[in-house]
Design a protein around this motif. Sequence first.
Motif, PDB file in Angstrom:
ATOM      1  N   PHE A   1       0.831  -1.190   0.000  1.00 13.40           N
ATOM      2  CA  PHE A   1       0.000   0.000   0.000  1.00 13.40           C
ATOM      3  C   PHE A   1       0.874   1.251   0.000  1.00 13.40           C
ATOM      4  O   PHE A   1       1.959   1.271   0.574  1.00 13.40           O
ATOM      5  CB  PHE A   1      -0.896   0.036   1.238  1.00 13.40           C
ATOM      6  CG  PHE A   1      -2.084  -0.878   1.162  1.00 13.40           C
ATOM      7  CD1 PHE A   1      -2.905  -0.889   0.049  1.00 13.40           C
ATOM      8  CD2 PHE A   1      -2.417  -1.705   2.228  1.00 13.40           C
ATOM      9  CE1 PHE A   1      -4.011  -1.717  -0.022  1.00 13.40           C
ATOM     10  CE2 PHE A   1      -3.519  -2.534   2.176  1.00 13.40           C
ATOM     11  CZ  PHE A   1      -4.322  -2.543   1.046  1.00 13.40           C
ATOM     12  N   ARG A   2       0.367   2.295  -0.655  1.00 14.38           N
ATOM     13  CA  ARG A   2       0.997   3.611  -0.606  1.00 14.38           C
ATOM     14  C   ARG A   2      -0.079   4.638  -0.261  1.00 14.38           C
ATOM     15  O   ARG A   2      -1.240   4.483  -0.623  1.00 14.38           O
ATOM     16  CB  ARG A   2       1.635   3.971  -1.948  1.00 14.38           C
ATOM     17  CG  ARG A   2       2.894   3.192  -2.272  1.00 14.38           C
ATOM     18  CD  ARG A   2       4.062   3.687  -1.423  1.00 14.38           C
ATOM     19  NE  ARG A   2       5.331   3.080  -1.823  1.00 14.38           N
ATOM     20  CZ  ARG A   2       5.838   1.985  -1.303  1.00 14.38           C
ATOM     21  NH1 ARG A   2       5.143   1.334  -0.383  1.00 14.38           N
ATOM     22  NH2 ARG A   2       7.005   1.512  -1.693  1.00 14.38           N
ATOM     23  N   ASP A   3       0.320   5.696   0.413  1.00 14.56           N
ATOM     24  CA  ASP A   3      -0.588   6.777   0.773  1.00 14.56           C
ATOM     25  C   ASP A   3      -0.594   7.797  -0.361  1.00 14.56           C
ATOM     26  O   ASP A   3       0.447   8.373  -0.685  1.00 14.56           O
ATOM     27  CB  ASP A   3      -0.125   7.428   2.074  1.00 14.56           C
ATOM     28  CG  ASP A   3      -1.120   8.455   2.605  1.00 14.56           C
ATOM     29  OD1 ASP A   3      -1.988   8.904   1.821  1.00 14.56           O
ATOM     30  OD2 ASP A   3      -1.021   8.823   3.789  1.00 14.56           O
ATOM     31  N   SER A   4      -1.760   8.019  -0.964  1.00 18.69           N
ATOM     32  CA  SER A   4      -1.831   8.931  -2.109  1.00 18.69           C
ATOM     33  C   SER A   4      -1.421  10.354  -1.746  1.00 18.69           C
ATOM     34  O   SER A   4      -0.989  11.118  -2.617  1.00 18.69           O
ATOM     35  CB  SER A   4      -3.244   8.930  -2.697  1.00 18.69           C
ATOM     36  OG  SER A   4      -4.188   9.343  -1.731  1.00 18.69           O
ATOM     37  N   LYS A   5      -1.539  10.718  -0.489  1.00 12.48           N
ATOM     38  CA  LYS A   5      -1.127  12.067  -0.074  1.00 12.48           C
ATOM     39  C   LYS A   5       0.350  12.312  -0.351  1.00 12.48           C
ATOM     40  O   LYS A   5       0.771  13.454  -0.596  1.00 12.48           O
ATOM     41  CB  LYS A   5      -1.414  12.280   1.415  1.00 12.48           C
ATOM     42  CG  LYS A   5      -2.883  12.329   1.787  1.00 12.48           C
ATOM     43  CD  LYS A   5      -3.043  12.629   3.257  1.00 12.48           C
ATOM     44  CE  LYS A   5      -4.524  12.760   3.642  1.00 12.48           C
ATOM     45  NZ  LYS A   5      -5.250  11.490   3.464  1.00 12.48           N
ATOM     46  N   ASN A   6       1.133  11.233  -0.329  1.00 10.48           N
ATOM     47  CA  ASN A   6       2.578  11.359  -0.515  1.00 10.48           C
ATOM     48  C   ASN A   6       3.073  10.675  -1.787  1.00 10.48           C
ATOM     49  O   ASN A   6       4.295  10.571  -1.980  1.00 10.48           O
ATOM     50  CB  ASN A   6       3.310  10.739   0.698  1.00 10.48           C
ATOM     51  CG  ASN A   6       2.799  11.278   2.016  1.00 10.48           C
ATOM     52  OD1 ASN A   6       2.649  12.487   2.175  1.00 10.48           O
ATOM     53  ND2 ASN A   6       2.516  10.400   2.960  1.00 10.48           N
ATOM     54  N   THR A   7       2.168  10.213  -2.638  1.00  9.37           N
ATOM     55  CA  THR A   7       2.551   9.425  -3.811  1.00  9.37           C
ATOM     56  C   THR A   7       1.928  10.038  -5.060  1.00  9.37           C
ATOM     57  O   THR A   7       0.757   9.798  -5.369  1.00  9.37           O
ATOM     58  CB  THR A   7       2.109   7.958  -3.647  1.00  9.37           C
ATOM     59  OG1 THR A   7       2.513   7.465  -2.369  1.00  9.37           O
ATOM     60  CG2 THR A   7       2.705   7.079  -4.734  1.00  9.37           C
ATOM     61  N   ILE A   8       2.713  10.827  -5.778  1.00 10.57           N
ATOM     62  CA  ILE A   8       2.185  11.615  -6.889  1.00 10.57           C
ATOM     63  C   ILE A   8       1.592  10.759  -8.013  1.00 10.57           C
ATOM     64  O   ILE A   8       0.532  11.105  -8.553  1.00 10.57           O
ATOM     65  CB  ILE A   8       3.270  12.577  -7.408  1.00 10.57           C
ATOM     66  CG1 ILE A   8       3.406  13.735  -6.406  1.00 10.57           C
ATOM     67  CG2 ILE A   8       2.939  13.108  -8.786  1.00 10.57           C
ATOM     68  CD1 ILE A   8       4.448  14.755  -6.751  1.00 10.57           C
ATOM     69  N   PRO A   9       2.206   9.646  -8.418  1.00 11.93           N
ATOM     70  CA  PRO A   9       1.565   8.842  -9.469  1.00 11.93           C
ATOM     71  C   PRO A   9       0.155   8.367  -9.089  1.00 11.93           C
ATOM     72  O   PRO A   9      -0.714   8.256  -9.952  1.00 11.93           O
ATOM     73  CB  PRO A   9       2.525   7.667  -9.655  1.00 11.93           C
ATOM     74  CG  PRO A   9       3.850   8.217  -9.255  1.00 11.93           C
ATOM     75  CD  PRO A   9       3.551   9.118  -8.097  1.00 11.93           C
ATOM     76  N   LEU A  10      -0.076   8.103  -7.799  1.00 10.16           N
ATOM     77  CA  LEU A  10      -1.419   7.718  -7.356  1.00 10.16           C
ATOM     78  C   LEU A  10      -2.397   8.883  -7.503  1.00 10.16           C
ATOM     79  O   LEU A  10      -3.578   8.684  -7.793  1.00 10.16           O
ATOM     80  CB  LEU A  10      -1.392   7.249  -5.897  1.00 10.16           C
ATOM     81  CG  LEU A  10      -0.994   5.805  -5.640  1.00 10.16           C
ATOM     82  CD1 LEU A  10      -0.914   5.533  -4.146  1.00 10.16           C
ATOM     83  CD2 LEU A  10      -1.972   4.830  -6.293  1.00 10.16           C
ATOM     84  N   GLN A  11      -1.909  10.090  -7.321  1.00 13.84           N
ATOM     85  CA  GLN A  11      -2.772  11.259  -7.471  1.00 13.84           C
ATOM     86  C   GLN A  11      -3.225  11.408  -8.924  1.00 13.84           C
ATOM     87  O   GLN A  11      -4.390  11.730  -9.191  1.00 13.84           O
ATOM     88  CB  GLN A  11      -2.038  12.511  -7.002  1.00 13.84           C
ATOM     89  CG  GLN A  11      -1.721  12.500  -5.513  1.00 13.84           C
ATOM     90  CD  GLN A  11      -0.935  13.715  -5.060  1.00 13.84           C
ATOM     91  OE1 GLN A  11      -0.983  14.781  -5.666  1.00 13.84           O
ATOM     92  NE2 GLN A  11      -0.185  13.571  -3.975  1.00 13.84           N
ATOM     93  N   VAL A  12      -2.331  11.165  -9.854  1.00 15.60           N
ATOM     94  CA  VAL A  12      -2.702  11.243 -11.265  1.00 15.60           C
ATOM     95  C   VAL A  12      -3.674  10.118 -11.623  1.00 15.60           C
ATOM     96  O   VAL A  12      -4.649  10.324 -12.360  1.00 15.60           O
ATOM     97  CB  VAL A  12      -1.459  11.189 -12.166  1.00 15.60           C
ATOM     98  CG1 VAL A  12      -1.850  11.252 -13.637  1.00 15.60           C
ATOM     99  CG2 VAL A  12      -0.519  12.339 -11.843  1.00 15.60           C
ATOM    100  N   ALA A  13      -3.437   8.925 -11.092  1.00 16.13           N
ATOM    101  CA  ALA A  13      -4.366   7.812 -11.326  1.00 16.13           C
ATOM    102  C   ALA A  13      -5.755   8.171 -10.809  1.00 16.13           C
ATOM    103  O   ALA A  13      -6.766   7.888 -11.462  1.00 16.13           O
ATOM    104  CB  ALA A  13      -3.851   6.542 -10.653  1.00 16.13           C
ATOM    105  N   ASP A  14      -5.824   8.817  -9.644  1.00 18.19           N
ATOM    106  CA  ASP A  14      -7.100   9.218  -9.065  1.00 18.19           C
ATOM    107  C   ASP A  14      -7.831  10.199  -9.976  1.00 18.19           C
ATOM    108  O   ASP A  14      -9.052  10.101 -10.168  1.00 18.19           O
ATOM    109  CB  ASP A  14      -6.864   9.855  -7.691  1.00 18.19           C
ATOM    110  CG  ASP A  14      -8.155  10.382  -7.081  1.00 18.19           C
ATOM    111  OD1 ASP A  14      -8.839   9.606  -6.394  1.00 18.19           O
ATOM    112  OD2 ASP A  14      -8.485  11.571  -7.295  1.00 18.19           O
ATOM    113  N   ILE A  15      -7.106  11.147 -10.553  1.00 17.00           N
ATOM    114  CA  ILE A  15      -7.716  12.137 -11.445  1.00 17.00           C
ATOM    115  C   ILE A  15      -8.274  11.467 -12.697  1.00 17.00           C
ATOM    116  O   ILE A  15      -9.412  11.730 -13.114  1.00 17.00           O
ATOM    117  CB  ILE A  15      -6.686  13.218 -11.818  1.00 17.00           C
ATOM    118  CG1 ILE A  15      -6.279  14.008 -10.570  1.00 17.00           C
ATOM    119  CG2 ILE A  15      -7.245  14.161 -12.879  1.00 17.00           C
ATOM    120  CD1 ILE A  15      -5.005  14.821 -10.749  1.00 17.00           C
TER     121      ILE A  15
END
Length: 242
Positions: A171-185
């Motif tokens: 698991f990674r925390d999206s608050k600190n993981t930029i690629p997860l932020q783009v995936a979320d968008i």
Amino acid sequence: MRVPAKPDDIIEIYADESSQNKHRYLALGAIVVSMLDTPDLIEAIKKARLPELPQGEAKWAKVSKAKLAAYKRMVDVVFDNQDKWHFHSLFVDTTRQNHKKYNNGDSEIGFNKELYQLANKIGQLYSKAYFHIYPDYRDTKSSPEELRQILCHGARKRGDTRDWPVRRCQFRDSKNTIPLQVADILIGAIAYQLNGHDKAADANPAKVDLAKYIMKRAGIANITNGTKREANFSVWPRKLRK
């Protein structure tokens, strides 16, 4: 003894979900990037955020008119570099899910099966790579290590000759993981249209604009039809058993 994978053979998968609860369509998606290219992706997105988004977590829920330009630049980073960074997703009609019959009455098992399907598809598309999978953190009874082992055993049953193709699942925390932020968008835009939120009378104009922009850049006219399986930006309409 397992031979360590070479760094240039490792692909990182940053996976997120949208509309898991209270909506008809459940969508999951992942940014897929070579481990050696990940630092470049992160730096490019950090630059794209400026000046409207200098800090804080970028996510679909926070899209606004004031920050719309920054969100468009962030997704442009992926679309402008599809020789390096890809996006793969799937969606399911939750009204067709039969948790009682197939998932021991547990919706979490149903969700985990869809995450498995997405990761399994990516594993087949990149048939010579080894994988590090980083799902966004969520409260669950299932461990990422269970998913890693299930994926590896499934690959072996298919005749995959790679030795434990999934080498890491954490698991990674999206608050600190930029690629997860783009995936979320990206996955947020897909779910927004699938669930008809863009047609609502009170639809957020910035989200409507961004969702249309993403679909245009992806070359998708009708999200419900999905895309080609091997497309660099792929959307898979999963058909469930009754």
